[in-house]
Design an enzyme around this catalytic site. Sequence first.
Site, mmCIF file in Angstrom:
data_model
loop_
_atom_site.group_PDB
_atom_site.id
_atom_site.type_symbol
_atom_site.label_atom_id
_atom_site.label_comp_id
_atom_site.label_asym_id
_atom_site.label_seq_id
_atom_site.Cartn_x
_atom_site.Cartn_y
_atom_site.Cartn_z
ATOM 1 N N TYR A 1 -1.604 -0.071 10.386
ATOM 2 C CA TYR A 1 -1.406 -0.382 8.914
ATOM 3 C C TYR A 1 0.009 0.059 8.211
ATOM 4 O O TYR A 1 0.470 -0.921 7.575
ATOM 5 C CB TYR A 1 -2.668 0.049 8.244
ATOM 6 C CG TYR A 1 -3.129 0.017 6.704
ATOM 7 C CD1 TYR A 1 -3.482 -1.385 6.431
ATOM 8 C CD2 TYR A 1 -2.802 0.672 5.557
ATOM 9 C CE1 TYR A 1 -3.563 -1.771 5.334
ATOM 10 C CE2 TYR A 1 -2.922 0.339 4.384
ATOM 11 C CZ TYR A 1 -3.524 -0.996 4.264
ATOM 12 O OH TYR A 1 -3.959 -1.571 2.925
ATOM 13 N N SER B 1 0.953 -1.073 0.020
ATOM 14 C CA SER B 1 0.140 0.087 -0.014
ATOM 15 C C SER B 1 1.019 1.239 0.121
ATOM 16 O O SER B 1 2.026 1.086 0.544
ATOM 17 C CB SER B 1 -0.866 0.061 1.329
ATOM 18 O OG SER B 1 -1.544 1.365 1.397
HETATM 19 P P1 NDP Z 1 -10.868 -6.416 1.886
HETATM 20 O O1 NDP Z 1 -11.095 -6.204 3.277
HETATM 21 O O2 NDP Z 1 -12.109 -6.174 1.061
HETATM 22 O O3 NDP Z 1 -10.361 -7.987 1.656
HETATM 23 C C1 NDP Z 1 -9.766 -8.554 2.644
HETATM 24 C C2 NDP Z 1 -9.476 -9.892 2.454
HETATM 25 O O4 NDP Z 1 -8.184 -10.319 3.113
HETATM 26 C C3 NDP Z 1 -10.632 -11.052 2.858
HETATM 27 O O5 NDP Z 1 -10.742 -11.856 1.664
HETATM 28 C C4 NDP Z 1 -10.083 -11.473 4.205
HETATM 29 O O6 NDP Z 1 -10.991 -12.825 4.369
HETATM 30 C C5 NDP Z 1 -8.770 -11.635 3.763
HETATM 31 N N1 NDP Z 1 -8.046 -11.746 5.140
HETATM 32 C C6 NDP Z 1 -8.117 -11.109 6.305
HETATM 33 N N2 NDP Z 1 -7.447 -11.594 7.314
HETATM 34 C C7 NDP Z 1 -7.039 -12.925 6.892
HETATM 35 C C8 NDP Z 1 -6.241 -13.985 7.470
HETATM 36 N N3 NDP Z 1 -6.019 -13.843 8.654
HETATM 37 N N4 NDP Z 1 -6.016 -15.016 6.627
HETATM 38 C C9 NDP Z 1 -6.622 -15.186 5.360
HETATM 39 N N5 NDP Z 1 -7.102 -13.859 4.745
HETATM 40 C C10 NDP Z 1 -7.529 -13.058 5.487
HETATM 41 O O7 NDP Z 1 -9.493 -5.744 1.562
HETATM 42 P P2 NDP Z 1 -8.993 -5.336 0.084
HETATM 43 O O8 NDP Z 1 -9.591 -6.247 -1.260
HETATM 44 O O9 NDP Z 1 -9.521 -3.817 -0.332
HETATM 45 O O10 NDP Z 1 -7.486 -5.530 0.241
HETATM 46 C C11 NDP Z 1 -6.780 -6.372 -0.548
HETATM 47 C C12 NDP Z 1 -5.212 -5.915 -0.174
HETATM 48 O O11 NDP Z 1 -4.855 -4.781 -0.930
HETATM 49 C C13 NDP Z 1 -4.690 -5.734 1.056
HETATM 50 O O12 NDP Z 1 -3.661 -6.492 1.367
HETATM 51 C C14 NDP Z 1 -4.920 -4.240 1.426
HETATM 52 O O13 NDP Z 1 -3.987 -3.833 2.524
HETATM 53 C C15 NDP Z 1 -4.408 -3.924 -0.023
HETATM 54 N N6 NDP Z 1 -4.721 -2.458 -0.085
HETATM 55 C C16 NDP Z 1 -6.200 -2.031 -0.430
HETATM 56 C C17 NDP Z 1 -6.376 -0.704 -0.755
HETATM 57 C C18 NDP Z 1 -7.909 -0.456 -0.864
HETATM 58 O O14 NDP Z 1 -8.044 0.864 -1.169
HETATM 59 N N7 NDP Z 1 -8.857 -1.385 -0.546
HETATM 60 C C19 NDP Z 1 -5.331 0.138 -0.837
HETATM 61 C C20 NDP Z 1 -4.041 -0.306 -0.560
HETATM 62 C C21 NDP Z 1 -3.841 -1.520 -0.409
HETATM 63 P P3 NDP Z 1 -12.393 -12.561 5.343
HETATM 64 O O15 NDP Z 1 -13.405 -12.523 4.372
HETATM 65 O O16 NDP Z 1 -12.274 -14.057 6.003
HETATM 66 O O17 NDP Z 1 -12.112 -11.430 6.243
#
Ligand code: NDP
Length: 234
Positions: A155, A140
Amino acid sequence: MKLLVTGANRGLGFYLVKVGLEKGYHIFAGVRNSTPDAMKSLEDLKNTFGANLTIVKLDVTDEASVIRASQQVMTETANLDVIINNAGVLFGRNRTIEEVDIEECMKTMDINTFGSLRVLKHFLPFVRKGKNQSIINISSDSGSLTNAYSGDYAYGLSKAALNMLSEKLHIYLKNDSIRVYSIHPGWMRTDMGGQQASLDPIVSANGIFQIIESRPVIASKYVFIDYKGQPMEI
Ligand code: NDP
């Protein structure tokens, strides 16, 4: 091409799975939450893409779960070409330093940073046997020192540390021709990014696949780039 995607049931992870399947690749989709509601969108993909989608129970905070997931993958293949460490959380948005919750910080590091490390520890042997390999850590811009605003301590620290992990891995794997990238996916309309965000996650997923398919040699000093392949400042 065979890929592992963590955090695959929603957000960016889900679109990475969808785009990869549409391209004809075999996707191992790691999911923490396998309740019917959480699995619905992946089950729909399974109905369309069949054997090219393998759903794997995978909680990145639990090493035993990562090992079990690697054993499940092993029943189908000994080699993977790409790992996408996508699973991530953003807790306690905008807490000031006085409000910081240390437990929350540790949990964030455990998922965003050490989660990727656990997955790499147990899945790197598969990637060593792959072809045109890449390891993608979804980072990020919050992890960039140039973006050090007050707030989101947990974060920002977790993603800065993830960028360090990517640099270390890049050096470690240089002679094995395994490319490593830390990718800022943009501000996306997901549960984490919120609906006011500027980017459809499918655009980011397509950009990330362009990087996976072209495997650019990064000319800048660090392997931290955005989803368009542009260098990010560490
Ligand atoms: P979401 O919150 O929409 O989805 C997060 C995902 O991570 C879910 O599938 C969740 O599963 C999973 N997850 C969380 N904890 C665990 C765990 N312990 N083990 C396995 N899976 C886990 O996030 P985004 O799709 O927005 O983000 C995806 C990536 O992009 C992340 O790394 C985020 O930091 C990064 N990012 C996102 C941005 C944005 O604007 N959205 C900006 C910059 C970076 P569950 O359903 O079980 O909770």
